[in-house]
Design an enzyme around this catalytic site. Structure first.
Site, PDB file in Angstrom:
ATOM      1  CB  SER A 288      53.779  -0.620  24.392  1.00  0.00           C
ATOM      2  OG  SER A 288      54.004  -0.413  23.012  1.00  0.00           O
TER       3      SER A 288
ATOM      4  CG  ASP B 226      61.282  -1.774  22.551  1.00  0.00           C
ATOM      5  OD1 ASP B 226      60.768  -2.025  21.441  1.00  0.00           O
ATOM      6  OD2 ASP B 226      60.619  -1.514  23.567  1.00  0.00           O
TER       7      ASP B 226
ATOM      8  CG  HIS C 244      57.963  -3.528  22.990  1.00  0.00           C
ATOM      9  ND1 HIS C 244      58.192  -2.235  23.389  1.00  0.00           N
ATOM     10  CD2 HIS C 244      56.628  -3.579  22.707  1.00  0.00           C
ATOM     11  CE1 HIS C 244      57.067  -1.539  23.328  1.00  0.00           C
ATOM     12  NE2 HIS C 244      56.098  -2.325  22.928  1.00  0.00           N
TER      13      HIS C 244
END
Lengths: 278, 278
Positions: free
Chosen positions: B146, B222, B255
């Protein structure tokens, strides 16, 4: 049952549920990992009992078990470590008694006797719920860590025909003889030590008729080794009563999930063999 | 350097250190996993950059990377995600700016310009400290998740000869064009968008002379995919500029660290190949 979350993990699905428990008379949360094989057929279940301070989440987040469970075709169920909905005097004051410290027994002292029935929950109610709602067989094994290692061992010793296999990481094997156990058993069971015996692995070994082999890993750098865990007591009683025990002392390992993650695949494979998965 | 903890993990050692950083003018904590091979010889290093809200601890606890790192003979270093010792206006008010959200750049806006120099820390100071104090070679790779995937990509694109390989999980590839990036870049770099370009993977690809291949995993479930992550922007610019990209869209994954744990071994093997470990 209310689905709290559903997360893809190692090709399978990790799901968390909230449900009303009859055994503990309140809401309970559990996690279940369903390997990819469960989309095609029923799979056996490993019950994992966590240690003091934990919830259903620690094992799934930190043990790294899902990859091997997915390879083997093994579901994993993690209950919480105590009832949660109450606010008894002292229940939330210490890490080693009350909430997150249910010790997998049935309390007899009020007010804990009203809801702290984790043994009934883990051995009876939860498997019924799991088998009624998920693509699993009735074949099951059990494992756990520390307080949960104690839980796994007593559940299996008291119900040897129910579990195909049992293992533990750094279990409290002789709770009637260590501070964690003495505090918990006094609070949940009262001061009559006779009543404690049925919840103590070392004492249960003396009377075990079916000798389910015990598979135990213990780090030799575990901070709780000498005061709380005392694996030599388990070795002694197993030797005296000819109870099969594999106790591995792992040099340099402590009490953490890094220790569990290092050896969890050995345990999963041990259970998979007993469950005829490999 | 002060040793905060030392834990045996998968045959090697996970250590956490606190030290005084020149780059960020304050105390920083990092974690290093040394595989068992490091007791005999120097090993290469994978730098792992974590995402928003994380510290040095999340990856080591949740990714399950140590077993494969131990097999490959690869050290892993996890820095923290921002400087920690300050209390600037707004620094601790939101999860996506300030503390735990350093974005691996060098801030130019006061007061963040005084200490938020995570790029210098990760690319220059930390490797010097690691190479001076541990049994590691100067060979290194970089990866992250991320915000940390963004960090890994920009560090590698800006220094392609420094890293043998780069990979990322669910990276923020085009921070100048998404809310997380716009908020952070405005706060750290000011409103002149020209100055943002040097910290944006998609914009750096345009000018990349050495074309270090990019290896990226992205879950298609995600939550941040469409608003923040936009892997199609990376695909487009890589295609336009003939930059080698392996982008794997992983069906059903979100995620979380469960996604990372599922595919981390593929990334470790990718880096190990580039580092001539296998």
């Amino acid at each position: 049952m209310e689905l709290l979350s559903s997360t893809k993990s190692s090709g399978g699905w990790l799901k968390r549920y909230k449900h009303q428990s009859e055994a503990v008379k309140g809401e309970m949360v559990f996690a279940i990992y369903l390997p990819p094989q469960a989309e095609q057929k029923k799979v056996p279940v490993l019950y994992w009992l966590s240690g003091l301070t934990c919830t259903d989440e620690n094992f799934m987040q930190k043990a790294g078990a899902q990859a091997m469970a997915a390879e083997l075709g093994l579901a994993i169920v993690c209950p919480d470590t105590s009832p949660r909905g109450t606010d008894y005097p002292g229940e939330h004051d210490s890490y080693d008694f009350g909430s997150a410290a249910g010790f997998y027994l049935n309390a007899t002292v009020e007010p804990y006797a009203q809801t702290y029935k984790m043994y009934d929950y883990v051995v009876q109610e939860l498997p019924q719920i799991i088998e009624a709602n998920f693509p699993v067989t009735a074949e099951k094994s059990i494992s756990g860590h520390s307080m949960g290692g104690h839980g796994a061992l007593i559940c299996a010793l008291k119900n040897p025909s129910m579990y195909a296999s049992v293992s533990a990481f750094a279990p409290i094997v002789n709770p009637t003889q260590c501070p964690w156990g003495e505090k918990a058993f006094t609070g949940y069971l009262g001061s009559d030590r006779e009543s404690w015996a049925q919840w103590d692995t070392c004492l249960l070994i003396r009377d075990a008729k079916e000798k389910l082999p015990l598979f135990v890993d213990q780090g030799d750098a575990d901070n709780f080794l000498e005061e709380q865990l005392k694996p030599e007591a388990l070795e002694k009683v197993c030797a005296e009563h000819n109870h099969p025990l594999t106790l591995r002392r792992q040099p340099g390992y402590d009490h953490s999930y890094f220790f569990i993650a290092t050896f969890i695949n050995d345990h999963l494979q041990h259970h998979a063999k007993a469950l005829n998965l490999c």
